[in-house]
Design an enzyme around this catalytic site. Sequence first.
Site, PDB file in Angstrom:
ATOM      1  N   ASP A 121     -12.297 -57.558   7.504  1.00 16.75           N
ATOM      2  CA  ASP A 121     -12.686 -57.323   6.113  1.00 16.75           C
ATOM      3  C   ASP A 121     -14.048 -57.965   5.855  1.00 16.75           C
ATOM      4  O   ASP A 121     -14.232 -59.155   6.097  1.00 16.75           O
ATOM      5  CB  ASP A 121     -11.638 -57.902   5.160  1.00 16.75           C
ATOM      6  CG  ASP A 121     -11.680 -57.239   3.799  1.00 16.75           C
ATOM      7  OD1 ASP A 121     -12.742 -57.301   3.144  1.00 16.75           O
ATOM      8  OD2 ASP A 121     -10.669 -56.643   3.414  1.00 16.75           O
ATOM      9  N   SER A 125     -12.750 -53.672  -1.334  1.00 14.44           N
ATOM     10  CA  SER A 125     -11.838 -53.390  -0.222  1.00 14.44           C
ATOM     11  C   SER A 125     -10.777 -52.358  -0.587  1.00 14.44           C
ATOM     12  O   SER A 125     -10.235 -51.694   0.302  1.00 14.44           O
ATOM     13  CB  SER A 125     -11.144 -54.682   0.227  1.00 14.44           C
ATOM     14  OG  SER A 125     -12.072 -55.545   0.824  1.00 14.44           O
ATOM     15  N   ASP A 166      -2.276 -57.635  -0.404  1.00 21.16           N
ATOM     16  CA  ASP A 166      -3.717 -57.616  -0.673  1.00 21.16           C
ATOM     17  C   ASP A 166      -4.241 -56.184  -0.480  1.00 21.16           C
ATOM     18  O   ASP A 166      -3.558 -55.333   0.097  1.00 21.16           O
ATOM     19  CB  ASP A 166      -4.410 -58.587   0.281  1.00 21.16           C
ATOM     20  CG  ASP A 166      -5.708 -59.142  -0.280  1.00 21.16           C
ATOM     21  OD1 ASP A 166      -5.852 -59.213  -1.508  1.00 21.16           O
ATOM     22  OD2 ASP A 166      -6.577 -59.529   0.521  1.00 21.16           O
ATOM     23  N   THR A 215      -6.355 -54.350   1.345  1.00 21.49           N
ATOM     24  CA  THR A 215      -6.457 -53.583   2.583  1.00 21.49           C
ATOM     25  C   THR A 215      -5.085 -53.203   3.143  1.00 21.49           C
ATOM     26  O   THR A 215      -4.843 -52.025   3.430  1.00 21.49           O
ATOM     27  CB  THR A 215      -7.299 -54.345   3.618  1.00 21.49           C
ATOM     28  OG1 THR A 215      -8.559 -54.671   3.024  1.00 21.49           O
ATOM     29  CG2 THR A 215      -7.521 -53.522   4.872  1.00 21.49           C
ATOM     30  N   ARG A 263      -5.477 -52.636  -7.827  1.00 17.31           N
ATOM     31  CA  ARG A 263      -5.067 -53.514  -6.729  1.00 17.31           C
ATOM     32  C   ARG A 263      -4.330 -54.770  -7.195  1.00 17.31           C
ATOM     33  O   ARG A 263      -3.660 -55.431  -6.405  1.00 17.31           O
ATOM     34  CB  ARG A 263      -6.292 -53.928  -5.896  1.00 17.31           C
ATOM     35  CG  ARG A 263      -7.332 -54.663  -6.700  1.00 17.31           C
ATOM     36  CD  ARG A 263      -8.607 -54.936  -5.908  1.00 17.31           C
ATOM     37  NE  ARG A 263      -8.406 -55.932  -4.869  1.00 17.31           N
ATOM     38  CZ  ARG A 263      -9.327 -56.279  -3.982  1.00 17.31           C
ATOM     39  NH1 ARG A 263     -10.509 -55.667  -3.996  1.00 17.31           N
ATOM     40  NH2 ARG A 263      -9.098 -57.205  -3.084  1.00 17.31           N
ATOM     41  N   GLU A 267      -5.533 -56.478  10.186  1.00 17.19           N
ATOM     42  CA  GLU A 267      -6.686 -56.915   9.396  1.00 17.19           C
ATOM     43  C   GLU A 267      -6.953 -58.407   9.539  1.00 17.19           C
ATOM     44  O   GLU A 267      -6.054 -59.231   9.322  1.00 17.19           O
ATOM     45  CB  GLU A 267      -6.461 -56.611   7.906  1.00 17.19           C
ATOM     46  CG  GLU A 267      -7.698 -56.957   7.077  1.00 17.19           C
ATOM     47  CD  GLU A 267      -7.423 -57.193   5.596  1.00 17.19           C
ATOM     48  OE1 GLU A 267      -8.373 -57.070   4.816  1.00 17.19           O
ATOM     49  OE2 GLU A 267      -6.287 -57.530   5.222  1.00 17.19           O
ATOM     50  N   ASP A 273     -13.992 -61.704   4.919  1.00 19.07           N
ATOM     51  CA  ASP A 273     -14.440 -61.433   3.546  1.00 19.07           C
ATOM     52  C   ASP A 273     -14.217 -62.619   2.619  1.00 19.07           C
ATOM     53  O   ASP A 273     -15.115 -63.030   1.891  1.00 19.07           O
ATOM     54  CB  ASP A 273     -13.679 -60.211   3.026  1.00 19.07           C
ATOM     55  CG  ASP A 273     -13.876 -59.976   1.546  1.00 19.07           C
ATOM     56  OD1 ASP A 273     -14.849 -59.290   1.192  1.00 19.07           O
ATOM     57  OD2 ASP A 273     -13.060 -60.487   0.750  1.00 19.07           O
ATOM     58  N   LYS A 274     -13.023 -63.155   2.649  1.00 16.10           N
ATOM     59  CA  LYS A 274     -12.705 -64.213   1.678  1.00 16.10           C
ATOM     60  C   LYS A 274     -13.595 -65.432   1.895  1.00 16.10           C
ATOM     61  O   LYS A 274     -14.053 -66.064   0.942  1.00 16.10           O
ATOM     62  CB  LYS A 274     -11.214 -64.573   1.775  1.00 16.10           C
ATOM     63  CG  LYS A 274     -10.306 -63.407   1.374  1.00 16.10           C
ATOM     64  CD  LYS A 274      -8.843 -63.782   1.435  1.00 16.10           C
ATOM     65  CE  LYS A 274      -7.951 -62.542   1.326  1.00 16.10           C
ATOM     66  NZ  LYS A 274      -8.216 -61.709   0.159  1.00 16.10           N
ATOM     67  N   HIS A 293     -17.148 -64.671   0.586  1.00 16.10           N
ATOM     68  CA  HIS A 293     -17.231 -64.839  -0.871  1.00 16.10           C
ATOM     69  C   HIS A 293     -17.463 -66.307  -1.221  1.00 16.10           C
ATOM     70  O   HIS A 293     -18.168 -66.629  -2.179  1.00 16.10           O
ATOM     71  CB  HIS A 293     -15.940 -64.369  -1.534  1.00 16.10           C
ATOM     72  CG  HIS A 293     -15.837 -62.890  -1.705  1.00 16.10           C
ATOM     73  ND1 HIS A 293     -16.745 -62.156  -2.434  1.00 16.10           N
ATOM     74  CD2 HIS A 293     -14.921 -61.992  -1.242  1.00 16.10           C
ATOM     75  CE1 HIS A 293     -16.391 -60.874  -2.420  1.00 16.10           C
ATOM     76  NE2 HIS A 293     -15.292 -60.749  -1.699  1.00 16.10           N
ATOM     77  N   ASP A 326     -14.743 -52.878   6.593  1.00 14.51           N
ATOM     78  CA  ASP A 326     -14.492 -51.956   5.485  1.00 14.51           C
ATOM     79  C   ASP A 326     -15.726 -51.825   4.597  1.00 14.51           C
ATOM     80  O   ASP A 326     -15.984 -50.789   4.015  1.00 14.51           O
ATOM     81  CB  ASP A 326     -13.252 -52.372   4.682  1.00 14.51           C
ATOM     82  CG  ASP A 326     -13.314 -53.824   4.207  1.00 14.51           C
ATOM     83  OD1 ASP A 326     -14.226 -54.565   4.616  1.00 14.51           O
ATOM     84  OD2 ASP A 326     -12.426 -54.203   3.422  1.00 14.51           O
ATOM     85  N   HIS A 327     -16.502 -52.888   4.508  1.00 18.02           N
ATOM     86  CA  HIS A 327     -17.738 -52.880   3.716  1.00 18.02           C
ATOM     87  C   HIS A 327     -18.598 -54.036   4.200  1.00 18.02           C
ATOM     88  O   HIS A 327     -18.106 -54.964   4.854  1.00 18.02           O
ATOM     89  CB  HIS A 327     -17.437 -53.037   2.224  1.00 18.02           C
ATOM     90  CG  HIS A 327     -16.607 -54.254   1.928  1.00 18.02           C
ATOM     91  ND1 HIS A 327     -17.122 -55.527   1.956  1.00 18.02           N
ATOM     92  CD2 HIS A 327     -15.288 -54.401   1.638  1.00 18.02           C
ATOM     93  CE1 HIS A 327     -16.165 -56.393   1.687  1.00 18.02           C
ATOM     94  NE2 HIS A 327     -15.033 -55.740   1.499  1.00 18.02           N
ATOM     95  N   HIS A 379     -20.189 -58.635  -2.161  1.00 16.02           N
ATOM     96  CA  HIS A 379     -20.369 -57.625  -1.119  1.00 16.02           C
ATOM     97  C   HIS A 379     -21.779 -57.043  -1.182  1.00 16.02           C
ATOM     98  O   HIS A 379     -22.464 -57.152  -2.202  1.00 16.02           O
ATOM     99  CB  HIS A 379     -19.390 -56.462  -1.320  1.00 16.02           C
ATOM    100  CG  HIS A 379     -17.953 -56.856  -1.285  1.00 16.02           C
ATOM    101  ND1 HIS A 379     -16.941 -55.959  -1.492  1.00 16.02           N
ATOM    102  CD2 HIS A 379     -17.342 -58.050  -1.059  1.00 16.02           C
ATOM    103  CE1 HIS A 379     -15.772 -56.575  -1.408  1.00 16.02           C
ATOM    104  NE2 HIS A 379     -16.000 -57.854  -1.150  1.00 16.02           N
TER     105      HIS A 379
END
Length: 466
Positions: free
Chosen positions: A69, A122, A179, A181, A192, A340, A345-346, A349, A387-388, A433
């Site tokens: 992610d 996501s 979550d 994803t 979500r 995943e 990602d987390k 951030h 994913d991004h 992102h």
Amino acid sequence: MERLPLVTLAVGTALGLALGVTGTVAYDASRGDGDETPDSGAAAAPSSGAPTSQAPAERPTSVILLIGDGMDDSMITAARNYSVGAAGRLVLDGLPATGAMTTYGLVPGPGPDFTVDYVSDSAATASGFSTGVKTIDGRISQGPSAAAEAPGEDHETVLETYARSGRLTGNVTTADITDATPAAAAAHVNDRSCQDSTTMAACPAALKSAGGRGSIAEQLLDTGVDVLLGGGQERFDRPLEDGSASLLEHATTDRGYRSVRTADELADVDALDGGRLLGLFAPVHLTRKYAPLEARRGGATTDDGRCVEQDRGTQPTLAQMTTTAIDVLDNADGFFLQVEGASVDKAEHERDICGAIGELEDLDLAVQVALEHQSTHPGTLVIVTGDHAHSTQIVMDDRGGIDTATVTTADGDPMTVAYSTTYREAGDSKATHTGTQIRVAAIGPGSERVTGVIDQTELHAIMLGG
Ligand SMILES: [Zn+2]
């Protein structure tokens, strides 16, 4: 075959700009539920330029989709430098077919043409590769709509297509299993945040009492995903919508799940004879490999520049979860497994370079597990991607007054990263992102279509061999 191009903008951005065409994307509603009709053999050719894409694709028996992610080229490079050195190679670097993948989404609107959202979340991106349909931020495997609170059309996911045909399925993550994803693999809801019956404020129409499919947690169990591994103990202690039992009780008494809570218990599972498998190993998300190293003004680092491993208690690693999942899912009819590494990602951030590197290292070990399986099961398609894109940038030094962190790489040299998308809100600093294309790599039947530049929605047809 002729079909409305999913991406009208992609056929000629320069031309579009010259003609002043607005940046809208046609929503292709023909990509409907369970549509396994071959379409991207022809559709992919103009964009990818890959001559082999004209050949009929061999349908994979099984699919293992590994998602980092927020894992973009910049984050892969940072992890490579740190873990194996600038001239070294990660396991995921070794996949034979490699391409670039666009990940943009849509802005809510009346449709059928939607404004492009150049930086997606996501939910939208996972829905894109799960269903083949682009959608809006926050949306879980439903099409776009006029507003976040207005449900879109449900679209069948690859996992659901496998399940519908009686094949085994798995969904593994280092995040809470509800979550975005993992949710997009096997649930459909307009927002979500609607992860259990106590968090349904944004999704009133999804309530079972309103005739909907219920929360994400309920849907994962109703879909009957054979292997669910991740975090979310706190969530599964919460009640069903009707209050008759907790989600965990419902899973084990009504849905045929065997519950495991530790790495040792997971290691004892060698078949699905005892029922489906639900492994919840942390209250919320799993613990990351490394303690945080957060970027800050003037630069941050550790004593020796190396990231510090932290105690993960009884939690399994992503590779251990992937090993068990493959062992119990492996069968002659094939299976679909999504894996995943959620906290790349987390951590990004949080501008935590060590957290992100460790999570990517863990994903790389899970890729190794998948490739070892693929080497003896050549009908298996393994895809490794993100994913991004995200925020981590490798920069020269911290002279710009920006937030930075510096680690010592496997080369023995300093590497500094910065997070240019950081915003500050209520005393908190978060990085967001970004919208660049990301890497996609593959091996196995259909991997020849993972070359050039593709869009993430094309993965849907590639995974189904359509
Ligand atoms: Zn994110």
